[in-house]
Design a protein around this motif. Structure first.
Motif, short mmCIF file in Angstrom:
data_model
loop_
_atom_site.label_atom_id
_atom_site.label_comp_id
_atom_site.label_asym_id
_atom_site.label_seq_id
_atom_site.Cartn_x
_atom_site.Cartn_y
_atom_site.Cartn_z
N SER A 66 0.82 -1.21 0.00
CA SER A 66 0.00 0.00 0.00
C SER A 66 0.85 1.27 0.00
N VAL A 67 2.16 1.11 -0.05
CA VAL A 67 3.09 2.24 -0.03
C VAL A 67 3.77 2.38 -1.38
N GLU A 68 3.76 3.59 -1.91
CA GLU A 68 4.48 3.92 -3.14
C GLU A 68 5.47 5.03 -2.82
N VAL A 69 6.68 4.91 -3.33
CA VAL A 69 7.71 5.92 -3.07
C VAL A 69 8.43 6.25 -4.36
N ASP A 70 8.64 7.54 -4.59
CA ASP A 70 9.52 8.00 -5.65
C ASP A 70 10.50 8.95 -4.98
N VAL A 78 0.51 6.70 0.40
CA VAL A 78 0.06 5.56 1.20
C VAL A 78 -1.44 5.42 0.96
N THR A 79 -1.83 4.23 0.55
CA THR A 79 -3.24 3.93 0.33
C THR A 79 -3.66 2.93 1.39
N LYS A 110 6.52 15.23 -0.48
CA LYS A 110 5.09 15.44 -0.61
C LYS A 110 4.44 14.12 -0.19
N ILE A 111 3.53 14.20 0.74
CA ILE A 111 2.86 13.01 1.28
C ILE A 111 1.43 13.00 0.78
N ASP A 112 1.04 11.90 0.18
CA ASP A 112 -0.31 11.73 -0.36
C ASP A 112 -0.93 10.53 0.35
N ILE A 113 -2.02 10.78 1.06
CA ILE A 113 -2.71 9.71 1.80
C ILE A 113 -4.04 9.48 1.11
N ARG A 114 -4.34 8.23 0.81
CA ARG A 114 -5.55 7.87 0.08
C ARG A 114 -6.26 6.69 0.73
N VAL A 115 -7.57 6.65 0.53
CA VAL A 115 -8.36 5.48 0.88
C VAL A 115 -8.39 4.61 -0.38
N ALA A 116 -8.25 3.31 -0.22
CA ALA A 116 -8.25 2.40 -1.37
C ALA A 116 -9.55 2.56 -2.15
N PRO A 117 -9.47 2.58 -3.47
CA PRO A 117 -10.67 2.73 -4.29
C PRO A 117 -11.73 1.68 -3.94
N GLY A 118 -12.95 2.16 -3.72
CA GLY A 118 -14.07 1.27 -3.43
C GLY A 118 -14.14 0.74 -2.01
N SER A 119 -13.24 1.20 -1.12
CA SER A 119 -13.19 0.64 0.24
C SER A 119 -13.96 1.46 1.27
N HIS A 120 -14.44 2.65 0.89
CA HIS A 120 -15.15 3.49 1.86
C HIS A 120 -16.27 4.24 1.16
N ALA A 121 -17.38 4.38 1.87
CA ALA A 121 -18.57 5.03 1.31
C ALA A 121 -18.32 6.48 0.92
#
Length: 158
Positions: A66-70, A78-79, A110-121
């Protein structure tokens, strides 16, 4: 324990064993290892769930994948995947991950925090809230929210 939990009996998974990072720095010259997926995951894997006595790793809210880094672009995403679609604590979870990374990473990231697609209303609203600087700053001025985040970030003594 909090009464009226959204997910009273979450599935708990085994923790993965921590892998040892090898340091390839040469003592004769100064070199900085790039920050990678494993290092980021090691920073956030032990964040505690706001409702349960388990880490986000144990609940599979966070995984290494769930972690992507460049590192070259100083970007981390982080998703996370809440345990239920209507998780009322998703904002606290995302804020805890953001605060942990803000405290752990150099400020150039730059930190990007996301909810996984389709996992939350309310996925779109959560993503917007967790990545809006003004909203995050306002949340971190709220003593009740800061207390909850600090509780999630405090070390567990299992």
């Amino acid at each position: 324990m909090v009464s009226g939990l959204i997910n009273e009996n979450p599935t708990v998974y085994e923790r993965k064993e921590r892998r040892v990072r090898t340091d390839s720095t040469n003592s004769d010259e100064f070199s900085v290892e790039p920050i990678d997926q494993l290092e980021i995951f090691d920073h956030i894997r032990d964040i505690r769930d706001p409702e349960h006595p388990y880490s986000l790793e144990q609940l599979k809210v966070l995984t290494e994948d769930s972690v992507e880094v460049d590192d070259l672009k100083s970007y981390v995403r982080v998703t996370f995947t809440p345990t239920v679609e209507h998780c009322s604590m998703a904002t606290i979870i995302g804020l805890s991950v953001r605060v942990k990374l803000m405290r752990s990473l150099p400020p150039r990231y730059k930190i990007d925090i996301r909810v996984a697609p389709g996992s939350h209303a309310t996925e779109a609203a959560l993503n917007k809230q967790l990545n809006d600087k003004e909203r995050v700053a306002a949340a971190l001025e709220n003593p009740n929210l800061v207390e909850m985040v600090d509780e999630c970030l405090s070390p567990s003594f299992e």
